[in-house]
Each structure stands twice: as C-alpha cells, then as structure tokens.
Enzyme design. Structure first.
Site, mmCIF file in Angstrom:
data_model
loop_
_atom_site.group_PDB
_atom_site.id
_atom_site.type_symbol
_atom_site.label_atom_id
_atom_site.label_comp_id
_atom_site.label_asym_id
_atom_site.label_seq_id
_atom_site.Cartn_x
_atom_site.Cartn_y
_atom_site.Cartn_z
ATOM 1 N N GLU A 154 30.679 -16.312 -18.200
ATOM 2 C CA GLU A 154 29.425 -16.384 -17.454
ATOM 3 C C GLU A 154 29.315 -15.224 -16.480
ATOM 4 O O GLU A 154 30.323 -14.693 -16.025
ATOM 5 C CB GLU A 154 29.402 -17.687 -16.636
ATOM 6 N N ASP A 155 28.083 -14.862 -16.146
ATOM 7 C CA ASP A 155 27.890 -13.846 -15.124
ATOM 8 C C ASP A 155 28.119 -14.403 -13.716
ATOM 9 O O ASP A 155 28.819 -13.824 -12.910
ATOM 10 C CB ASP A 155 26.500 -13.199 -15.246
ATOM 11 N N ASP A 211 20.027 -10.371 -13.754
ATOM 12 C CA ASP A 211 18.652 -9.896 -13.688
ATOM 13 C C ASP A 211 17.839 -10.556 -12.588
ATOM 14 O O ASP A 211 18.194 -11.608 -12.065
ATOM 15 C CB ASP A 211 17.932 -10.187 -14.998
ATOM 16 N N LYS A 236 29.191 -18.380 -6.430
ATOM 17 C CA LYS A 236 28.577 -18.650 -5.118
ATOM 18 C C LYS A 236 29.041 -20.028 -4.673
ATOM 19 O O LYS A 236 28.321 -21.014 -4.852
ATOM 20 C CB LYS A 236 27.046 -18.664 -5.240
ATOM 21 N N VAL A 262 21.646 -11.741 -6.245
ATOM 22 C CA VAL A 262 22.240 -10.466 -6.643
ATOM 23 C C VAL A 262 21.785 -10.055 -8.046
ATOM 24 O O VAL A 262 21.444 -10.899 -8.873
ATOM 25 C CB VAL A 262 23.787 -10.518 -6.584
ATOM 26 N N ASP A 308 26.157 -20.603 -9.807
ATOM 27 C CA ASP A 308 25.329 -20.834 -8.616
ATOM 28 C C ASP A 308 25.409 -22.325 -8.267
ATOM 29 O O ASP A 308 26.351 -22.769 -7.626
ATOM 30 C CB ASP A 308 23.913 -20.353 -8.933
HETATM 31 P P1 IMP Z 1 23.438 -22.506 -12.053
HETATM 32 O O1 IMP Z 1 23.140 -23.483 -13.148
HETATM 33 O O2 IMP Z 1 22.631 -22.808 -10.815
HETATM 34 O O3 IMP Z 1 24.911 -22.398 -11.733
HETATM 35 O O4 IMP Z 1 22.860 -21.131 -12.524
HETATM 36 C C1 IMP Z 1 23.598 -20.230 -13.211
HETATM 37 C C2 IMP Z 1 22.714 -19.141 -13.792
HETATM 38 O O5 IMP Z 1 21.643 -18.768 -12.925
HETATM 39 C C3 IMP Z 1 23.532 -17.895 -13.993
HETATM 40 O O6 IMP Z 1 24.134 -17.873 -15.262
HETATM 41 C C4 IMP Z 1 22.501 -16.794 -13.795
HETATM 42 O O7 IMP Z 1 21.904 -16.499 -15.041
HETATM 43 C C5 IMP Z 1 21.495 -17.375 -12.864
HETATM 44 N N1 IMP Z 1 21.721 -16.921 -11.461
HETATM 45 C C6 IMP Z 1 22.234 -17.629 -10.430
HETATM 46 N N2 IMP Z 1 22.316 -16.913 -9.308
HETATM 47 C C7 IMP Z 1 21.853 -15.678 -9.632
HETATM 48 C C8 IMP Z 1 21.711 -14.442 -8.884
HETATM 49 O O8 IMP Z 1 22.029 -14.306 -7.689
HETATM 50 N N3 IMP Z 1 21.207 -13.399 -9.574
HETATM 51 C C9 IMP Z 1 20.852 -13.467 -10.895
HETATM 52 N N4 IMP Z 1 20.974 -14.585 -11.623
HETATM 53 C C10 IMP Z 1 21.473 -15.686 -11.001
HETATM 54 MG MG MG Z 2 23.606 -16.800 -16.896
#
Ligand code: IMP
Ligand code: MG
Length: 178
Positions: free
Chosen positions: A98-99, A158, A130, A152, A102
């Site tokens: 994963e990138d 992106d 994060k 970011v 969050d």
């Molecule tokens: P989560 O389900 O909230 O953990 O979201 C994860 C996904 O949201 C990541 O795989 C990213 O594609 C996107 N994402 C979360 N934070 C950022 C950020 O700061 N910049 C860009 N994409 C983000």
């Molecule tokens: Mg992603």
C-alpha cells in the site's frame, strides 16, 4: 507541480534508503517462501516497483484496484473492488503493498477479504502510515515512514489523480484542495 507543494516531507534519497531496508527485511523474513505481493492500485505502484527490486528472493505479483477517496481528501470508509486479484492465494503468503494507511478502513476490508481465500498468511507493507488517523485497531507489519495528518502527494500518491509522478513525497498546499 513543485509550486503546489508546501513542503517536501521525504526526499527521493530518503525514500530509496527506506525502500531498500524494507526489501532487505522482507527478503529475510520470507526465506524459503515465494510471497505474492499484492499492490493496491494506483497509489502503490511506484512503491511496489522500487520495493520489488530490493527483494532478493522470488516473489509473484498481483494487483487490486479499489474505490476509496474519489477526488476528495477524506476517506469515505466505503470500499468497492474495481479489479480483483488473478492469483489463487490459498495457502500462499500474501503481502499487501500500500502507499499509505490513513483510517485503516481499506486494509481492514482487504484483510477480511483475503482471509476468506485461506491464505497461509497476510501481512501489510505500507510506505506511509498516519497513526493518528486510524479509526480502527490495525496491525501493520512493515512501515516505511510515519507521517502526521497532513494530506501528502507524490511517489504514487495523488490528489484528484495528479502528482503521482513526483519523485518525492510532499505536503500539498491547502489552497489546492480547499
Ligand atoms: P484509508 O482506508 O482511510 O486507510 O485510506 C487509504 C487510502 O486513501 C490510501 O491507499 C490512499 O490511496 C488514500 N489516502 C489516504 N491519505 C492520503 C494522502 O494523504 N494522500 C493521498 N492519498 C491518501
Ligand atoms: Mg491507495
């Protein structure tokens, strides 16, 4: 593009050094195995590309595409599979690439989804985390860098599909997305 960046958070060199360490660690941990690296598109692609070159054991690759953010900067919490994996992961060692983590909702969903296919193991490798943004308890096995709650971009990440091709990771100026 550079003018839209408030601050460079991780330089190209810092990222390369960290990716090398992660690759070495994975190579050690999976000796005698052939893990399947499952890259979460599109954000994970730049990281995967560098990470795999730093892994010295055999690996297989697969890709998965999910809908998450749309063009906004807040997690919807709703995950939909746009492209599923092609490899049969039963009895395989899976590493999700994963990138960024969050809220953790995407990974929770993926972990549960992969578990239904009876893999030997599922681990998570993310370039960025994060920790303050997690909405659920989630165990991450390999983390490159912990960052704050700023939005970011770069190195695959992106905003509205842009900035993925920046070679570094930067904080986007607030005026760009507000
Ligand atoms: P989560 O389900 O909230 O953990 O979201 C994860 C996904 O949201 C990541 O795989 C990213 O594609 C996107 N994402 C979360 N934070 C950022 C950020 O700061 N910049 C860009 N994409 C983000
Ligand atoms: Mg992603």
């Amino acid at each position: 593009m550079r003018n839209d960046i408030e601050k460079v958070l991780k330089t190209k060199e810092e990222i390369q050094d960290m990716v090398k360490l992660l690759g070495e660690q994975i190579s050690k941990d999976y000796i005698g195995k052939i893990p399947v690296l499952i890259c979460i598109l599109k954000g994970g692609i730049v990281f995967l590309s560098d990470l795999m070159k730093n892994i010295t054991i055999h690996v297989e690759l697969d890709f998965m595409s999910l809908s998450s953010y749309g063009d906004s900067t807040k997690s919807s919490g709703v995950v939909r599979i746009k492209k599923d994996i092609d490899v049969d992961i039963s009895n395989r060692d899976v590493i999700i690439v994963e990138d960024i983590v969050d809220s953790g909702l995407t990974l929770k969903y993926l972990d549960e989804y992969f578990m239904q296919h009876n893999p030997a193991s599922v681990k998570i490798c993310t370039l960025l985390d994060k920790p303050k943004a997690h909405k659920i308890d989630i165990k991450i096995d390999y983390t490159g860098f912990e960052v704050g709650n700023e939005f970011v971009v770069g190195y695959g990440l992106d905003y509205a599909q842009k900035y993925r091709n920046l070679p570094y990771i930067g904080i986007l100026k607030k005026e760009i997305y507000s």
